[in-house]
Design a protein around this motif. Structure first.
Motif, PDB file in Angstrom:
ATOM      1  N   GLU A  60     -12.454  14.212  -4.601  1.00 19.23           N
ATOM      2  CA  GLU A  60     -13.604  14.389  -5.313  1.00 19.23           C
ATOM      3  C   GLU A  60     -14.644  15.331  -5.185  1.00 19.23           C
ATOM      4  O   GLU A  60     -15.001  16.068  -5.867  1.00 19.23           O
ATOM      5  N   ILE A  61     -14.770  15.367  -3.944  1.00 15.34           N
ATOM      6  CA  ILE A  61     -15.798  16.514  -3.306  1.00 15.34           C
ATOM      7  C   ILE A  61     -15.160  17.836  -3.373  1.00 15.34           C
ATOM      8  O   ILE A  61     -16.118  18.585  -3.975  1.00 15.34           O
ATOM      9  N   LYS A  71     -29.479  23.038  -1.978  1.00 15.32           N
ATOM     10  CA  LYS A  71     -29.273  23.114  -0.802  1.00 15.32           C
ATOM     11  C   LYS A  71     -29.216  21.679   0.045  1.00 15.32           C
ATOM     12  O   LYS A  71     -28.296  21.477   0.907  1.00 15.32           O
ATOM     13  N   GLU A  72     -29.844  20.767  -0.387  1.00 13.34           N
ATOM     14  CA  GLU A  72     -30.018  19.714   0.428  1.00 13.34           C
ATOM     15  C   GLU A  72     -28.764  18.660  -0.068  1.00 13.34           C
ATOM     16  O   GLU A  72     -28.178  18.144   0.723  1.00 13.34           O
ATOM     17  N   GLU A  73     -28.368  18.785  -1.278  1.00 13.98           N
ATOM     18  CA  GLU A  73     -27.214  18.047  -1.761  1.00 13.98           C
ATOM     19  C   GLU A  73     -25.963  18.730  -1.118  1.00 13.98           C
ATOM     20  O   GLU A  73     -25.232  17.878  -0.475  1.00 13.98           O
ATOM     21  N   LEU A  77     -23.447  16.498   1.253  1.00 19.44           N
ATOM     22  CA  LEU A  77     -21.928  16.474   1.121  1.00 19.44           C
ATOM     23  C   LEU A  77     -21.157  17.023   2.448  1.00 19.44           C
ATOM     24  O   LEU A  77     -20.232  16.472   2.805  1.00 19.44           O
ATOM     25  N   LYS A  78     -21.703  17.990   3.071  1.00 20.25           N
ATOM     26  CA  LYS A  78     -20.955  18.371   4.205  1.00 20.25           C
ATOM     27  C   LYS A  78     -21.253  17.492   5.487  1.00 20.25           C
ATOM     28  O   LYS A  78     -20.103  17.140   5.926  1.00 20.25           O
ATOM     29  N   THR A  79     -22.353  16.815   5.600  1.00 18.69           N
ATOM     30  CA  THR A  79     -22.180  15.561   6.474  1.00 18.69           C
ATOM     31  C   THR A  79     -21.411  14.464   6.341  1.00 18.69           C
ATOM     32  O   THR A  79     -20.786  13.761   7.068  1.00 18.69           O
ATOM     33  N   GLU A  80     -21.200  14.395   5.007  1.00 16.25           N
ATOM     34  CA  GLU A  80     -20.273  13.212   4.794  1.00 16.25           C
ATOM     35  C   GLU A  80     -18.979  13.474   4.734  1.00 16.25           C
ATOM     36  O   GLU A  80     -18.319  12.769   5.217  1.00 16.25           O
TER      37      GLU A  80
END
Length: 114
Positions: A60-61, A71-73, A77-80
């Motif tokens: 999905e990502i 940038k925050e979103e 996503l990267k940390t998830e």
């Protein structure tokens, strides 16, 4: 003479072989309720189901349009993704990794023995 060769070969093999374990979790995982104990208490079916959920979320990502995100979103996503990767590695266990040098030495020792 043969004992010296075996001793040296064994020493070299043991020093070149690298063992890694990815069963460690970080504090972010604990806040989500995923700990080593929780993973250890899961059955194989539960582990496989969770791995499938992780795969589905990663797909999905990947399918998302990230060009419209802030940038925050993107950072979230990267940390998830990192936490999902760590969780999947913890469920899958670790592995044994051999360097190229260790493989060459193993082959040479086998040649000497045979």
């Amino acid at each position: 003479m043969k004992k010296k060769i075996y001793l040296i070969a064994t020493t070299v093999l043991l020093t070149l072989a690298v063992f890694n374990s990815y069963a460690a979790t970080n504090d972010d995982d604990k806040s989500k309720g995923i700990t080593k104990e929780a993973i250890a208490n899961m059955t194989e079916e539960q582990k496989q189901a969770r791995v499938e959920e992780i795969k589905q979320r990663v797909e999905e990502i990947k399918a998302m349009d990230k060009s419209q995100m802030t940038k925050e979103e993107r950072k979230e996503l990267k940390t998830e993704l990192k936490s999902l990767k760590q969780e999947a590695q913890a469920m899958g266990g670790g592995g044994v990794y051999l360097s190229v040098g260790a493989i060459i030495i193993i082959i040479l020792v086998l040649i000497l023995i045979l």
